[in-house]
Design a protein around this motif. Structure first.
Motif, mmCIF file in Angstrom:
data_model
loop_
_atom_site.group_PDB
_atom_site.id
_atom_site.type_symbol
_atom_site.label_atom_id
_atom_site.label_comp_id
_atom_site.label_asym_id
_atom_site.label_seq_id
_atom_site.Cartn_x
_atom_site.Cartn_y
_atom_site.Cartn_z
ATOM 1 N N ALA A 31 -13.849 14.258 30.330
ATOM 2 C CA ALA A 31 -12.539 13.628 30.498
ATOM 3 C C ALA A 31 -11.932 14.133 31.802
ATOM 4 C CB ALA A 31 -11.627 13.957 29.323
ATOM 5 N N HIS A 32 -11.462 13.194 32.627
ATOM 6 C CA HIS A 32 -10.933 13.533 33.949
ATOM 7 C C HIS A 32 -9.601 12.805 34.137
ATOM 8 C CE1 HIS A 32 -15.025 14.999 34.687
ATOM 9 N NE2 HIS A 32 -15.427 13.856 34.131
ATOM 10 N N ARG A 33 -8.534 13.575 34.297
ATOM 11 C CA ARG A 33 -7.185 13.014 34.431
ATOM 12 C C ARG A 33 -6.751 13.073 35.896
ATOM 13 N NH1 ARG A 33 -7.961 16.082 30.138
ATOM 14 N NH2 ARG A 33 -7.550 15.214 28.054
ATOM 15 N N ILE A 34 -6.261 11.937 36.389
ATOM 16 C CA ILE A 34 -5.877 11.820 37.789
ATOM 17 C C ILE A 34 -4.454 11.294 37.867
ATOM 18 C CG2 ILE A 34 -6.471 10.806 40.026
ATOM 19 C CD1 ILE A 34 -9.293 10.300 38.822
ATOM 20 N N LYS A 35 -3.598 11.992 38.608
ATOM 21 C CA LYS A 35 -2.211 11.569 38.802
ATOM 22 C C LYS A 35 -2.155 10.568 39.935
ATOM 23 C CE LYS A 35 2.238 12.330 37.772
ATOM 24 N NZ LYS A 35 2.831 12.253 36.434
ATOM 25 N N ARG A 36 -1.881 9.291 39.591
ATOM 26 C CA ARG A 36 -1.859 8.237 40.587
ATOM 27 C C ARG A 36 -0.501 8.101 41.260
ATOM 28 N NH1 ARG A 36 -6.671 7.066 42.622
ATOM 29 N NH2 ARG A 36 -8.203 6.501 41.040
ATOM 30 N N ALA A 37 0.547 8.275 40.496
ATOM 31 C CA ALA A 37 1.902 8.129 41.031
ATOM 32 C C ALA A 37 2.833 8.941 40.141
ATOM 33 C CB ALA A 37 2.305 6.659 41.067
ATOM 34 N N GLU A 38 4.112 9.001 40.536
ATOM 35 C CA GLU A 38 5.070 9.781 39.775
ATOM 36 C C GLU A 38 5.202 9.294 38.348
ATOM 37 O OE1 GLU A 38 6.787 12.534 40.322
ATOM 38 O OE2 GLU A 38 5.677 12.767 42.185
ATOM 39 N N SER A 39 5.068 7.998 38.146
ATOM 40 C CA SER A 39 5.316 7.439 36.816
ATOM 41 C C SER A 39 4.050 6.956 36.107
ATOM 42 C CB SER A 39 6.304 6.279 36.911
ATOM 43 O OG SER A 39 5.825 5.293 37.817
ATOM 44 N N PHE A 40 2.865 7.155 36.710
ATOM 45 C CA PHE A 40 1.633 6.672 36.097
ATOM 46 C C PHE A 40 0.557 7.752 36.115
ATOM 47 C CE2 PHE A 40 3.687 2.680 37.144
ATOM 48 C CZ PHE A 40 3.457 1.936 36.000
ATOM 49 N N ASN A 41 -0.278 7.742 35.082
ATOM 50 C CA ASN A 41 -1.423 8.632 34.978
ATOM 51 C C ASN A 41 -2.673 7.792 34.740
ATOM 52 O OD1 ASN A 41 0.014 11.204 35.060
ATOM 53 N ND2 ASN A 41 0.802 10.595 33.046
ATOM 54 N N LEU A 43 -5.145 3.519 32.383
ATOM 55 C CA LEU A 43 -3.964 3.727 33.223
ATOM 56 C C LEU A 43 -2.741 3.582 32.325
ATOM 57 C CD1 LEU A 43 -2.814 4.082 36.135
ATOM 58 C CD2 LEU A 43 -2.704 1.576 36.242
ATOM 59 N N SER A 44 -1.891 4.631 32.315
ATOM 60 C CA SER A 44 -0.729 4.615 31.424
ATOM 61 C C SER A 44 0.466 5.213 32.117
ATOM 62 C CB SER A 44 -1.038 5.415 30.149
ATOM 63 O OG SER A 44 -1.264 6.784 30.448
ATOM 64 N N ASN A 45 1.657 4.877 31.580
ATOM 65 C CA ASN A 45 2.870 5.515 32.084
ATOM 66 C C ASN A 45 2.988 6.908 31.487
ATOM 67 O OD1 ASN A 45 3.384 4.726 29.496
ATOM 68 N ND2 ASN A 45 5.322 3.709 29.928
ATOM 69 N N ASP A 67 4.933 8.494 29.379
ATOM 70 C CA ASP A 67 5.106 8.719 27.949
ATOM 71 C C ASP A 67 4.040 7.995 27.107
ATOM 72 O OD1 ASP A 67 5.846 6.114 28.209
ATOM 73 O OD2 ASP A 67 7.882 6.358 27.420
ATOM 74 N N ALA A 68 3.032 7.414 27.783
ATOM 75 C CA ALA A 68 1.893 6.753 27.128
ATOM 76 C C ALA A 68 2.306 5.592 26.231
ATOM 77 C CB ALA A 68 1.090 7.764 26.320
ATOM 78 N N SER A 69 3.488 5.042 26.465
ATOM 79 C CA SER A 69 3.922 3.890 25.658
ATOM 80 C C SER A 69 3.251 2.601 26.112
ATOM 81 C CB SER A 69 5.439 3.740 25.734
ATOM 82 O OG SER A 69 5.864 3.531 27.078
ATOM 83 N N LYS A 70 2.748 2.580 27.343
ATOM 84 C CA LYS A 70 2.029 1.417 27.864
ATOM 85 C C LYS A 70 0.728 1.896 28.465
ATOM 86 C CE LYS A 70 6.264 -1.160 28.991
ATOM 87 N NZ LYS A 70 7.184 -0.097 28.522
ATOM 88 N N GLU A 71 -0.354 1.185 28.134
ATOM 89 C CA GLU A 71 -1.667 1.623 28.605
ATOM 90 C C GLU A 71 -2.578 0.419 28.835
ATOM 91 O OE1 GLU A 71 -4.980 4.997 27.449
ATOM 92 O OE2 GLU A 71 -4.108 3.811 25.817
ATOM 93 N N ILE A 72 -3.325 0.471 29.932
ATOM 94 C CA ILE A 72 -4.385 -0.493 30.214
ATOM 95 C C ILE A 72 -5.701 0.270 30.188
ATOM 96 C CG2 ILE A 72 -5.345 -2.101 31.896
ATOM 97 C CD1 ILE A 72 -2.534 -2.494 32.977
ATOM 98 N N LYS A 73 -6.676 -0.269 29.446
ATOM 99 C CA LYS A 73 -7.940 0.443 29.276
ATOM 100 C C LYS A 73 -9.118 -0.496 29.487
ATOM 101 C CE LYS A 73 -10.170 3.723 26.127
ATOM 102 N NZ LYS A 73 -10.076 4.403 24.800
ATOM 103 N N LEU A 74 -10.061 -0.066 30.311
ATOM 104 C CA LEU A 74 -11.278 -0.815 30.579
ATOM 105 C C LEU A 74 -12.468 0.097 30.307
ATOM 106 C CD1 LEU A 74 -10.263 -2.355 34.039
ATOM 107 C CD2 LEU A 74 -10.099 -3.472 31.805
ATOM 108 N N GLY A 75 -13.589 -0.493 29.881
ATOM 109 C CA GLY A 75 -14.738 0.355 29.597
ATOM 110 C C GLY A 75 -16.025 -0.429 29.443
#
Length: 587
Positions: A456-466, A529-531, A533-541
């Motif tokens: 698992a690899h977490r990357i900070k893309r922007a202030e409001s997105f992970n 990709l999520s905000n 608070d993880a209330s919105k998430e887009i997931k591809l796989g």
């Protein structure tokens, strides 16, 4: 004496003269609430006091001009100048203190939630986008369950069939998937998709769950539900736990041994030494038929060859008594977590265990048929005595490494093995025998090997997105080893009070040899990709799975060369059941 006299003279001069008072009220400048325990001191004197529950204090002092200093933890110090005290008067002060702001360097507090606790389970259920029921290892340990199948009885909407198969919502094995650490696991059952979860000891389990709704990131074979077993990676602290246990059943007496057909030198650990294997003399790919010789062999020579082949089988149909072994369990848990510098964490967990038990009980077996009038007719009525010896072994090793909170890799290795050596002796009737004796010898080993590597690899893309990339590679296989299951039935001769071997259209002493392997490999990679608070998430796989199942069964039976003879068929002594198949009776 001079010092003592001076002290009393000073007190005498203070209280003997006229004085005044300073009464001080200390409050918070913002809330105006009284501050309890504030210190009020008269500068350059030994006089002072602390405020009471009302935020006030009173100081008796000689008349004069003074400086009053007020202090309180978390507030700025306040100094009041030119406080005039007059003879016989009380000077009232109201001091308002402001909260102080303390500036320090940034402090990061990181706490890892223990995923094996009930609190962690509740959080996982709350945040899940699926309908899921989860049971933590904390609850499993309190319930005393010994394997995963027993633990799943605590899960709502799940049925446990036969003490080992877990079905979601009462649906059969066709509609239930089984996963370990989010990866499909192979099954040692030749006719079932589901995995017998009694193979998994609870000592290696972190949590179990039943997923009842489908989401796009789940395998396409999802139908009715998925049962998930999550094993432990590594602990948060050093663990060294050696466990041993023994139990005693008063129903098992040493003078009442259980019965099996064969006891090998490794049977106590649950492994056959090869004694039960199909003989090497038996052709691997050709069917053996009495009237179809292999090649151009003459029929008489073929009968002789069949006798040799029959004699190559073990002639252990006769039951043997084995002294009762009281159940024993042993286990070892060893694990720890380490730090390598400020940002790197790694650890390991090793688990191994073995347990055995003896069974000896009576079972009623009935089978019915119905006719056009819906009347039930019993056509099998047998009372079985079931006795045998069972084992279960487990070995697990897992390790992991973590860099900050950004990158994490874990490796899980699991091996589980079970064995049964059982004998069934039944009396009653079936479709061919009205009053008879039915004997079955059964031995089986089931094993599962499974290895999973996850990242698992977490990357900070922007202030409001992970964003997060997670992947897993899984390789596993399960094996079934069910050699030499033997059946021999007898019907009772009421005239001679003896038993006659039942040949069933010239067939007798059936022997089945079954083995198989189920291989499973899969690879998954996901990007999400999520905000914050993880209330919105887009997931591809992407998911890839390769599965290959091969199970084989060969059945044999004994037949006469010319005709059945009385000395082979008739059994007059109870301890002679199975003697018909002795090597001396072969052609």
């Amino acid at each position: 004496m001079k010092l003592i006299m001076a002290f009393f003279l000073q007190l005498s001069s203070l209280y003997g003269q006229d004085t005044g008072k300073i009464s001080t009220l200390v409050v918070d400048s913002s809330t105006k609430e009284a501050l309890i325990g504030a210190n009020v001191l008269v500068k350059n004197t030994d006089f002072g006091g602390s405020t009471d529950i009302d935020g006030t204090t009173s100081i008796t002092i000689l008349p004069g001009n003074y400086t009053v200093v007020v202090t309180y933890i978390g507030y700025n110090v306040k100094t009041v100048n030119n406080v005039k005290v007059e003879l016989g008067e009380t000077t009232n002060l109201k001091v308002e203190l402001k909260q102080s702001v303390i500036e320090v360097d940034e402090v990061n507090v990181s706490v890892k939630l223990n995923s094996s606790t009930s609190v962690s389970v509740l959080k996982e259920r709350k945040n899940s986008d699926k309908i899921v029921d989860i049971v933590s290892s904390e609850l499993i340990s309190k319930s005393g369950d010994s394997n995963a199948a027993e633990a799943f009885r605590r899960v709502t909407g799940v049925s446990v069939v036969g003490g080992k198969f877990v079905y979601v919502r009462g649906l059969g094995d066709r509609y239930t998937n089984t996963q370990v650490n989010n990866s499909p696991i192979p099954s040692p059952e030749p006719e079932k998709r589901t995995v017998p979860l009694n193979l998994f000891s609870t000592s290696i389990i972190e949590s179990i769950s039943a997923i009842k709704t489908f989401t796009p990131d789940m395998p396409g074979t999802f139908a009715g539900g998925t049962v998930q077993v999550k094993t432990k990676a590594y602990p948060d602290r050093m663990i060294l736990d050696l466990k041993t246990g023994m139990s005693y059943n008063s129903n098992f007496k040493q003078e009442n041994p259980y019965q099996v057909s064969f006891i090998g030198e490794n049977d106590i650990w649950g492994y056959d030494n090869g004694h039960r294997d199909l003989p090497q003399e038996i052709p691997k790919t050709e069917m053996i038929n009495r009237f179809k010789p292999i090649g151009d062999m003459p029929l008489k020579s073929w009968f002789q060859k069949l006798g040799e082949l029959g004699g190559s089988f073990n002639s252990d149909y006769k039951l043997k008594e084995k002294q009762i072994i009281q159940p024993l369990s042993i286990g070892l848990d060893l694990g720890n977590k380490f730090k390598a510098g400020k940002n790197v964490e790694y650890g390991f967990f090793l688990n191994s265990g073995f347990k055995n038990n003896v069974t000896n009980r009576d079972e009623q077996f009935n089978r019915y048929s119905s006719n056009d009038s819906n009347t039930l007719n019993k056509f099998i009525n047998i009372i079985n005595n079931k006795s045998g010896y069972n084992t279960q072994s487990t070995f697990g090793f897992s390790t992991g490494v973590k860099y900050k909170d950004s990158h994490e890799i874990k490796l899980y290795n699991l091996y589980t093995h079970s064995s049964k050596n059982e004998t069934f002796q039944g009396v009653g009737s079936n479709t061919n025998i009205d009053d008879g004796l039915f004997i079955k010898h059964y031995y089986v080993e089931k094993s599962i090997y499974n290895t999973t590597l996850t990242g698992a690899h977490r990357i900070k893309r922007a202030e409001s997105f992970n964003s997060k990339i997670d992947w897993k590679i899984n390789d596993g296989h399960s094996t079934l080893y069910e050699p030499d299951t033997k059946f021999h039935n007898y019907y009772k001769n009421e005239i001679t009070n003896s038993y006659i071997l039942e040949t069933s259209s010239s067939k007798a002493g059936n022997r089945d040899f079954t083995n198989g392997i189920d291989k499973n490999r899969n690879f998954d990679i996901n990007y999400s990709l999520s905000n914050n608070d993880a209330s919105k998430e887009i997931k591809l796989g992407v998911s890839y799975q390769n599965k290959n199942r091969t199970f084989k069964k060969r059945s044999f039976y004994y037949d006469h060369s010319h005709t059945w003879t009385k000395d082979i068929l008739e059994i007059s002594e109870n301890d002679q059941f199975g003697s018909s198949f002795a090597k001396s009776n072969m052609y």
